[in-house]
Design a protein around this motif. Structure first.
Motif, PDB file in Angstrom:
ATOM      1  N   UNK A  16      -4.417   1.204   6.123  1.00  0.00           N
ATOM      2  CA  UNK A  16      -5.740   0.660   6.398  1.00  0.00           C
ATOM      3  C   UNK A  16      -6.609   0.839   5.157  1.00  0.00           C
ATOM      4  N   UNK A  17      -7.228  -0.247   4.706  1.00  0.00           N
ATOM      5  CA  UNK A  17      -8.080  -0.207   3.524  1.00  0.00           C
ATOM      6  C   UNK A  17      -7.349  -0.472   2.217  1.00  0.00           C
ATOM      7  N   UNK A  18      -6.020  -0.464   2.237  1.00  0.00           N
ATOM      8  CA  UNK A  18      -5.258  -0.735   1.010  1.00  0.00           C
ATOM      9  C   UNK A  18      -5.089  -2.232   0.799  1.00  0.00           C
ATOM     10  N   UNK A  19      -4.957  -2.620  -0.457  1.00  0.00           N
ATOM     11  CA  UNK A  19      -4.488  -3.950  -0.796  1.00  0.00           C
ATOM     12  C   UNK A  19      -2.965  -3.931  -0.722  1.00  0.00           C
ATOM     13  N   UNK A  20      -2.364  -5.072  -0.422  1.00  0.00           N
ATOM     14  CA  UNK A  20      -0.900  -5.138  -0.395  1.00  0.00           C
ATOM     15  C   UNK A  20      -0.310  -4.732  -1.743  1.00  0.00           C
ATOM     16  N   UNK A  21      -1.016  -5.018  -2.811  1.00  0.00           N
ATOM     17  CA  UNK A  21      -0.548  -4.643  -4.152  1.00  0.00           C
ATOM     18  C   UNK A  21      -0.527  -3.131  -4.359  1.00  0.00           C
ATOM     19  N   UNK A  22      -1.105  -2.384  -3.425  1.00  0.00           N
ATOM     20  CA  UNK A  22      -1.116  -0.915  -3.507  1.00  0.00           C
ATOM     21  C   UNK A  22      -0.109  -0.269  -2.556  1.00  0.00           C
ATOM     22  N   UNK A  23       0.615  -1.062  -1.769  1.00  0.00           N
ATOM     23  CA  UNK A  23       1.565  -0.488  -0.820  1.00  0.00           C
ATOM     24  C   UNK A  23       2.534   0.438  -1.542  1.00  0.00           C
ATOM     25  N   UNK A  24       2.784   1.569  -0.943  1.00  0.00           N
ATOM     26  CA  UNK A  24       3.681   2.566  -1.518  1.00  0.00           C
ATOM     27  C   UNK A  24       2.961   3.621  -2.328  1.00  0.00           C
ATOM     28  N   UNK A  25       1.663   3.436  -2.556  1.00  0.00           N
ATOM     29  CA  UNK A  25       0.924   4.379  -3.402  1.00  0.00           C
ATOM     30  C   UNK A  25       0.602   5.695  -2.696  1.00  0.00           C
ATOM     31  N   UNK A  26       0.676   5.701  -1.351  1.00  0.00           N
ATOM     32  CA  UNK A  26       0.350   6.914  -0.608  1.00  0.00           C
ATOM     33  C   UNK A  26       1.459   7.327   0.357  1.00  0.00           C
ATOM     34  N   UNK A  27       2.642   6.814   0.164  1.00  0.00           N
ATOM     35  CA  UNK A  27       3.726   7.096   1.100  1.00  0.00           C
ATOM     36  C   UNK A  27       4.305   8.490   0.901  1.00  0.00           C
ATOM     37  N   UNK A  28       4.782   9.067   1.992  1.00  0.00           N
ATOM     38  CA  UNK A  28       5.474  10.351   1.915  1.00  0.00           C
ATOM     39  C   UNK A  28       6.979  10.158   2.093  1.00  0.00           C
ATOM     40  N   UNK A  29       7.419   8.901   2.037  1.00  0.00           N
ATOM     41  CA  UNK A  29       8.835   8.570   2.176  1.00  0.00           C
ATOM     42  C   UNK A  29       9.334   8.026   0.848  1.00  0.00           C
ATOM     43  N   UNK A  30      10.468   8.539   0.399  1.00  0.00           N
ATOM     44  CA  UNK A  30      11.047   8.071  -0.858  1.00  0.00           C
ATOM     45  C   UNK A  30      11.600   6.662  -0.660  1.00  0.00           C
ATOM     46  N   UNK A  31      11.119   5.723  -1.473  1.00  0.00           N
ATOM     47  CA  UNK A  31      11.525   4.333  -1.331  1.00  0.00           C
ATOM     48  C   UNK A  31      11.341   3.594  -2.659  1.00  0.00           C
ATOM     49  N   UNK A  32      11.844   2.390  -2.729  1.00  0.00           N
ATOM     50  CA  UNK A  32      11.672   1.523  -3.892  1.00  0.00           C
ATOM     51  C   UNK A  32      10.349   0.777  -3.715  1.00  0.00           C
ATOM     52  N   UNK A  33       9.284   1.275  -4.323  1.00  0.00           N
ATOM     53  CA  UNK A  33       7.944   0.735  -4.110  1.00  0.00           C
ATOM     54  C   UNK A  33       7.813  -0.721  -4.550  1.00  0.00           C
ATOM     55  N   UNK A  34       8.412  -1.078  -5.663  1.00  0.00           N
ATOM     56  CA  UNK A  34       8.317  -2.459  -6.145  1.00  0.00           C
ATOM     57  C   UNK A  34       9.002  -3.417  -5.162  1.00  0.00           C
ATOM     58  N   UNK A  35      10.160  -3.040  -4.662  1.00  0.00           N
ATOM     59  CA  UNK A  35      10.875  -3.872  -3.699  1.00  0.00           C
ATOM     60  C   UNK A  35      10.073  -3.970  -2.395  1.00  0.00           C
ATOM     61  N   UNK A  36       9.504  -2.863  -1.991  1.00  0.00           N
ATOM     62  CA  UNK A  36       8.683  -2.821  -0.788  1.00  0.00           C
ATOM     63  C   UNK A  36       7.520  -3.804  -0.904  1.00  0.00           C
ATOM     64  N   UNK A  37       6.793  -3.777  -2.011  1.00  0.00           N
ATOM     65  CA  UNK A  37       5.655  -4.680  -2.209  1.00  0.00           C
ATOM     66  C   UNK A  37       6.106  -6.144  -2.259  1.00  0.00           C
ATOM     67  N   UNK A  38       7.228  -6.422  -2.921  1.00  0.00           N
ATOM     68  CA  UNK A  38       7.732  -7.802  -3.008  1.00  0.00           C
ATOM     69  C   UNK A  38       8.042  -8.354  -1.614  1.00  0.00           C
ATOM     70  N   UNK A  39       8.669  -7.533  -0.782  1.00  0.00           N
ATOM     71  CA  UNK A  39       9.003  -7.987   0.572  1.00  0.00           C
ATOM     72  C   UNK A  39       7.754  -8.298   1.379  1.00  0.00           C
ATOM     73  N   UNK A  40       6.790  -7.382   1.351  1.00  0.00           N
ATOM     74  CA  UNK A  40       5.554  -7.613   2.103  1.00  0.00           C
ATOM     75  C   UNK A  40       4.842  -8.849   1.583  1.00  0.00           C
ATOM     76  N   UNK A  41       4.722  -8.965   0.263  1.00  0.00           N
ATOM     77  CA  UNK A  41       4.039 -10.120  -0.311  1.00  0.00           C
ATOM     78  C   UNK A  41       4.709 -11.423   0.107  1.00  0.00           C
ATOM     79  N   UNK A  42       6.025 -11.456   0.085  1.00  0.00           N
ATOM     80  CA  UNK A  42       6.750 -12.670   0.460  1.00  0.00           C
ATOM     81  C   UNK A  42       6.396 -13.074   1.903  1.00  0.00           C
ATOM     82  N   UNK A  43       6.358 -12.111   2.805  1.00  0.00           N
ATOM     83  CA  UNK A  43       6.013 -12.400   4.197  1.00  0.00           C
ATOM     84  C   UNK A  43       4.570 -12.890   4.320  1.00  0.00           C
TER      85      UNK A  43
END
Length: 160
Positions: free
Chosen positions: A80-107
């Protein structure tokens, strides 16, 4: 399960089917529902899985207005309050942030550009959660006019 997010012609998960039915009903013959058509009391069962996004700069980014509690738990990040381009910036789960953002953006971009509900199924991008995949949908919303101003979406996790 495919390794990429996959658009679907129809939803498969019961919660996504119910969400799609609700969106179809509130559209009431219009091409796109208006945000005032969405009644929080009517979508109460979906709220933990819901996200609502504002379109930023004509679709160059998307700002999260609401991010359901189940999504926060599932994805390990309050968006809440984040831009999609910031997804992954506050996560506590180890993940591929760039891939995560690309998937969300595509949707988001596809829903915005096509102006119609989008159903999807996608595997997780988090390596230690390979046993999970997600079902979801995004629908465009107007805000008192003709232009798409917001997206409303739902996502649920399914274990393999």
């Amino acid at each position: 399960m495919p390794q990429k997010a996959m658009a679907m012609s129809a939803p498969e998960h019961p919660k996504i089917i119910a969400f799609a039915s609700y969106i179809g009903a509130v559209r009431d013959g219009k091409q796109v529902a208006d945000r005032k058509d969405i009644n929080p009391a009517e979508i109460r069962p979906f709220l933990p899985h819901i996200m609502i996004l504002d379109i930023v700069d004509g679709g160059l980014d998307f700002s999260v207005r609401i991010f359901g509690t189940e999504l926060v738990t599932l994805l390990g990040e309050e968006r809440t309050g984040l831009l999609a381009s910031q997804f992954g910036s506050r996560t506590n789960i180890e993940t591929d942030h760039a891939k995560l953002r690309r998937r969300w953006f595509r949707l988001f971009e596809t829903t915005h550009k096509n102006g119609e509900i989008l159903y999807f199924k996608t595997p997780t991008v988090t390596p230690n959660r390979a046993f999970m995949h997600y079902h979801g949908a995004f629908a465009p919303l107007t805000n008192g006019g003709q232009d798409i101003a917001q997206l409303i979406g739902i996502m649920v996790a399914v274990t393999d």
